[in-house]
Design a protein around this motif. Structure first.
Motif, short mmCIF file in Angstrom:
data_model
loop_
_atom_site.label_atom_id
_atom_site.label_comp_id
_atom_site.label_asym_id
_atom_site.label_seq_id
_atom_site.Cartn_x
_atom_site.Cartn_y
_atom_site.Cartn_z
N TYR A 154 0.86 -1.18 0.00
CA TYR A 154 0.00 0.00 0.00
C TYR A 154 0.89 1.23 0.00
CZ TYR A 154 -3.34 3.48 1.78
OH TYR A 154 -4.12 4.59 1.95
N ASP A 155 0.61 2.16 -0.89
CA ASP A 155 1.35 3.41 -0.94
C ASP A 155 0.46 4.50 -0.36
OD1 ASP A 155 3.66 2.42 -2.21
OD2 ASP A 155 2.67 2.54 -4.16
N PRO A 156 0.82 4.99 0.84
CA PRO A 156 -0.01 6.02 1.45
C PRO A 156 0.07 7.33 0.68
CG PRO A 156 1.99 5.70 2.72
CD PRO A 156 1.97 4.65 1.66
N THR A 157 -0.98 8.11 0.78
CA THR A 157 -0.97 9.43 0.17
C THR A 157 0.02 10.30 0.93
OG1 THR A 157 -2.69 10.27 1.65
CG2 THR A 157 -3.42 9.24 -0.43
N LEU A 158 0.36 11.43 0.34
CA LEU A 158 1.26 12.36 1.00
C LEU A 158 0.66 12.83 2.32
CD1 LEU A 158 3.89 13.93 0.95
CD2 LEU A 158 2.73 15.71 -0.37
N GLU A 159 -0.65 13.10 2.29
CA GLU A 159 -1.34 13.54 3.51
C GLU A 159 -1.23 12.48 4.61
OE1 GLU A 159 -5.73 15.02 5.02
OE2 GLU A 159 -5.47 14.40 2.94
N PHE A 160 -1.46 11.22 4.26
CA PHE A 160 -1.38 10.15 5.26
C PHE A 160 0.05 9.94 5.73
CE2 PHE A 160 -1.54 5.59 6.60
CZ PHE A 160 -2.28 5.82 7.75
N THR A 161 1.02 10.15 4.86
CA THR A 161 2.43 10.06 5.25
C THR A 161 2.74 11.06 6.35
OG1 THR A 161 3.04 9.30 3.04
CG2 THR A 161 4.81 10.18 4.40
N PHE A 162 2.21 12.28 6.22
CA PHE A 162 2.42 13.28 7.26
C PHE A 162 1.72 12.90 8.57
CE2 PHE A 162 3.50 16.25 3.73
CZ PHE A 162 4.78 16.56 4.19
N ILE A 163 0.56 12.26 8.46
CA ILE A 163 -0.14 11.79 9.66
C ILE A 163 0.72 10.75 10.38
CG2 ILE A 163 -2.14 10.46 10.47
CD1 ILE A 163 -3.74 11.89 8.22
N ILE A 164 1.30 9.83 9.63
CA ILE A 164 2.17 8.81 10.23
C ILE A 164 3.38 9.48 10.88
CG2 ILE A 164 3.71 6.87 9.73
CD1 ILE A 164 1.75 6.12 7.45
N TYR A 165 3.98 10.42 10.17
CA TYR A 165 5.14 11.14 10.69
C TYR A 165 4.81 11.82 12.02
CZ TYR A 165 8.68 14.77 11.12
OH TYR A 165 9.66 15.61 11.59
N LYS A 166 3.70 12.53 12.05
CA LYS A 166 3.29 13.22 13.28
C LYS A 166 3.01 12.23 14.40
CE LYS A 166 1.37 17.28 11.02
NZ LYS A 166 0.14 18.04 10.72
N ALA A 167 2.38 11.11 14.07
CA ALA A 167 2.07 10.10 15.08
C ALA A 167 3.35 9.50 15.65
CB ALA A 167 1.18 9.01 14.49
N LEU A 168 4.32 9.21 14.79
CA LEU A 168 5.57 8.64 15.27
C LEU A 168 6.31 9.62 16.17
CD1 LEU A 168 6.85 6.74 12.12
CD2 LEU A 168 6.07 5.75 14.28
N ASN A 169 6.34 10.88 15.79
CA ASN A 169 6.98 11.88 16.65
C ASN A 169 6.27 11.98 17.99
OD1 ASN A 169 9.14 12.63 15.09
ND2 ASN A 169 7.98 14.14 13.96
N SER A 170 4.95 11.93 17.97
CA SER A 170 4.17 11.99 19.20
C SER A 170 4.47 10.79 20.08
CB SER A 170 2.68 12.05 18.87
OG SER A 170 1.90 11.91 20.02
N LEU A 171 4.53 9.61 19.49
CA LEU A 171 4.80 8.40 20.26
C LEU A 171 6.20 8.45 20.88
CD1 LEU A 171 3.22 5.71 17.93
CD2 LEU A 171 2.43 6.35 20.21
N PHE A 172 7.18 8.94 20.13
CA PHE A 172 8.52 9.02 20.67
C PHE A 172 8.60 10.04 21.79
CE2 PHE A 172 9.93 7.33 16.42
CZ PHE A 172 10.30 6.08 16.92
N ASP A 173 7.87 11.12 21.67
CA ASP A 173 7.85 12.14 22.71
C ASP A 173 7.24 11.61 24.00
OD1 ASP A 173 9.06 13.95 21.04
OD2 ASP A 173 7.20 15.01 20.53
N GLU A 174 6.36 10.61 23.88
CA GLU A 174 5.70 10.04 25.06
C GLU A 174 6.55 9.00 25.77
OE1 GLU A 174 1.90 8.58 23.85
OE2 GLU A 174 1.19 10.56 23.26
N GLY A 175 7.73 8.69 25.23
CA GLY A 175 8.62 7.79 25.95
C GLY A 175 8.97 6.49 25.27
#
Length: 55
Positions: free
Chosen positions: A30-51
């Protein structure tokens, strides 16, 4: 995703998608859209910030 210290389910929850979507992306079925790629990026940064740790 285990290399990053998170599960597919945790990332899917942060991105508001089902776990299978993350599985398909990981396996190049599956190739995510550019918009969904940014959602994944933001989620990963959020998860890393949480520990979540890398390594």
């Amino acid at each position: 995703m285990n290399k990053l210290g998170i599960t597919q389910a945790a990332l899917a929850k942060e991105c508001y998608v089902v776990r299978q979507t993350i599985h398909y992306i990981e396996n190049n079925n599956y190739d995510p859209t550019l918009e969904f790629t940014f959602i994944i990026y933001k989620a990963l940064n959020s998860l890393f910030d949480e520990g979540y740790t890398y390594g």
